[in-house]
Scaffold this active site. Structure first.
Site, mmCIF file in Angstrom:
data_model
loop_
_atom_site.group_PDB
_atom_site.id
_atom_site.type_symbol
_atom_site.label_atom_id
_atom_site.label_comp_id
_atom_site.label_asym_id
_atom_site.label_seq_id
_atom_site.Cartn_x
_atom_site.Cartn_y
_atom_site.Cartn_z
ATOM 1 N N TYR A 161 19.386 20.313 -14.547
ATOM 2 C CA TYR A 161 20.420 20.972 -13.755
ATOM 3 C C TYR A 161 20.865 20.047 -12.629
ATOM 4 C CZ TYR A 161 16.869 21.907 -10.135
ATOM 5 O OH TYR A 161 15.902 21.783 -9.170
ATOM 6 N N CYS A 162 22.066 20.317 -12.112
ATOM 7 C CA CYS A 162 22.587 19.599 -10.944
ATOM 8 C C CYS A 162 23.562 20.541 -10.235
ATOM 9 C CB CYS A 162 23.254 18.279 -11.348
ATOM 10 S SG CYS A 162 24.609 18.454 -12.523
ATOM 11 N N THR A 163 24.385 20.035 -9.346
ATOM 12 C CA THR A 163 25.232 20.901 -8.521
ATOM 13 C C THR A 163 26.296 21.632 -9.337
ATOM 14 O OG1 THR A 163 24.924 19.368 -6.681
ATOM 15 C CG2 THR A 163 26.672 21.002 -6.459
ATOM 16 N N ILE A 200 24.411 24.598 -10.531
ATOM 17 C CA ILE A 200 23.900 25.620 -9.612
ATOM 18 C C ILE A 200 25.017 26.566 -9.162
ATOM 19 C CG2 ILE A 200 22.762 25.988 -7.383
ATOM 20 C CD1 ILE A 200 21.632 23.066 -7.779
#
Length: 343
Positions: free
Chosen positions: A198-200, A227
């Protein structure tokens, strides 16, 4: 024909106040084949200036990565313009969890070699051969599988204030550093573990998932929309948020509150705190975490040296900055010998 900013940040802030319109903060990205990034860049700047779009946008032969804000009444026209490009038609727009009319104060559209700097020079690597996208509910479910390894593809200063429970959070300054580190740490699990990333907003995972598939990982997954989209789905569907704390964002807000958990500490006194700030010394601007008490005591600075400098007359401060560059310190976000509680 105007192709660059002509107003200062202060002037722009005044115009935003005078307009009195709610602004939406959003982000999006896509990997695509763009033949002439400079022409594409100019087209974006001209039209988006007309729509009062502000933000930071990178374009390259491999696609576009955009973080921006615009007046809410202009959203329909903005979306209509995006749809005129086949590779951006009906593109997912990650709308911010928290809005701030001054999240951006300039429009910067820059041409780069890549929209995500990865440090890779491998002609056999196919960035379009990506992992499986998961929505929030499926992401939560897979996190509970004992054969799943959750990886945070962001940098140390981002994961420090918020991350998914149980995730591996590499202590890196840049995305390009994380790829070989993760590959080395997980090389024994290529066949029998689920790699869940996952990342932003999803853009780094998009490239990372393709990279790890290229390196031989069999079960590669990524959080669709990152996210930001995860939080929206959690709220809309009444799910439990397995992300705790704050989501770091790359605009003037520096963070969005996702849960009430405060998992970080003030870098100066050590008390629980997750508020990022930039050192007020224009010759420093180090990004670090600072509580209200330390902000008052240190006048918004990261060190006694910077505190002394900001108390000087402006002309003296300009003289001290002449011929000096602070990029290296900014790049080491939150890492300085003057910060006693950086963990």
């Amino acid at each position: 024909m105007q192709l660059y900013n002509t107003l200062s940040a202060d002037d722009r802030a005044k115009l935003i106040d005078e307009a009195g319109l709610q602004r939406l903060t959003l982000s999006f990205y896509t990997y695509a084949q763009i033949a002439d990034p400079q022409q594409f860049r100019d087209e974006l700047f001209i039209r988006w200036s007309q729509l009062d779009v502000l933000g930071r946008i990178y374009v390259a032969h491999e696609g576009i990565n955009a973080q921006l804000s615009l007046p809410a009444p202009n959203f329909a026209a903005f979306k209509e313009f995006l749809d005129t490009y086949s590779f951006m038609k009906d593109i997912r727009l990650n709308v911010a969890v928290e809005h701030d009319n001054k999240s951006f104060l300039k429009l910067k559209v820059k041409v780069r070699d890549k929209i995500v700097a990865d440090g890779l020079n491998d002609d056999t690597f196919d960035p379009t051969d990506i992992g499986i996208h998961l929505k929030a509910k499926d992401f939560n479910r897979m996190m509970e599988d004992p054969d799943t390894i959750v990886i945070d593809m962001r940098n140390h200063y981002e994961s420090e204030i918020g991350h998914f429970t149980g995730a591996i959070t590499p202590d890196v300054d840049t995305f390009r550093e994380s790829l070989p580190i993760i590959d080395d740490q997980l090389k024994d699990y290529k066949d029998n573990k689920n790699l869940l990333m996952y990342c932003t907003g999803g853009i780094r995972c998009e490239k990372a998932s393709a990279y790890f598939k290229h390196k031989g990982f069999k079960n590669v997954y990524q959080l669709e929309g990152g996210i930001i989209e995860y939080t929206r789905q959690v709220k809309a569907e009444g799910l439990d948020s397995k992300f705790i704390g704050k989501n770091f964002v790359f605009d003037n807000r520096l963070g969005e509150r996702i849960t009430e958990d405060v998992i970080a500490h003030c870098h100066q006194c050590g008390k629980p705190c997750d508020t990022h700030t930039n050192c007020l010394n224009d010759g420093c601007h180090l990004l670090f975490i600072q509580c209200d008490e330390c902000a008052d005591k240190m006048k918004g600075c990261c060190s006694d040296t910077c505190k002394e400098i900001v108390s000087l007359p402006e002309e003296q401060r300009k003289d001290l900055r002449k011929g000096k560059h602070n990029d290296a310190m900014i790049f080491k976000k939150g890492k300085s010998k003057s910060l006693l509680f950086k963990v």
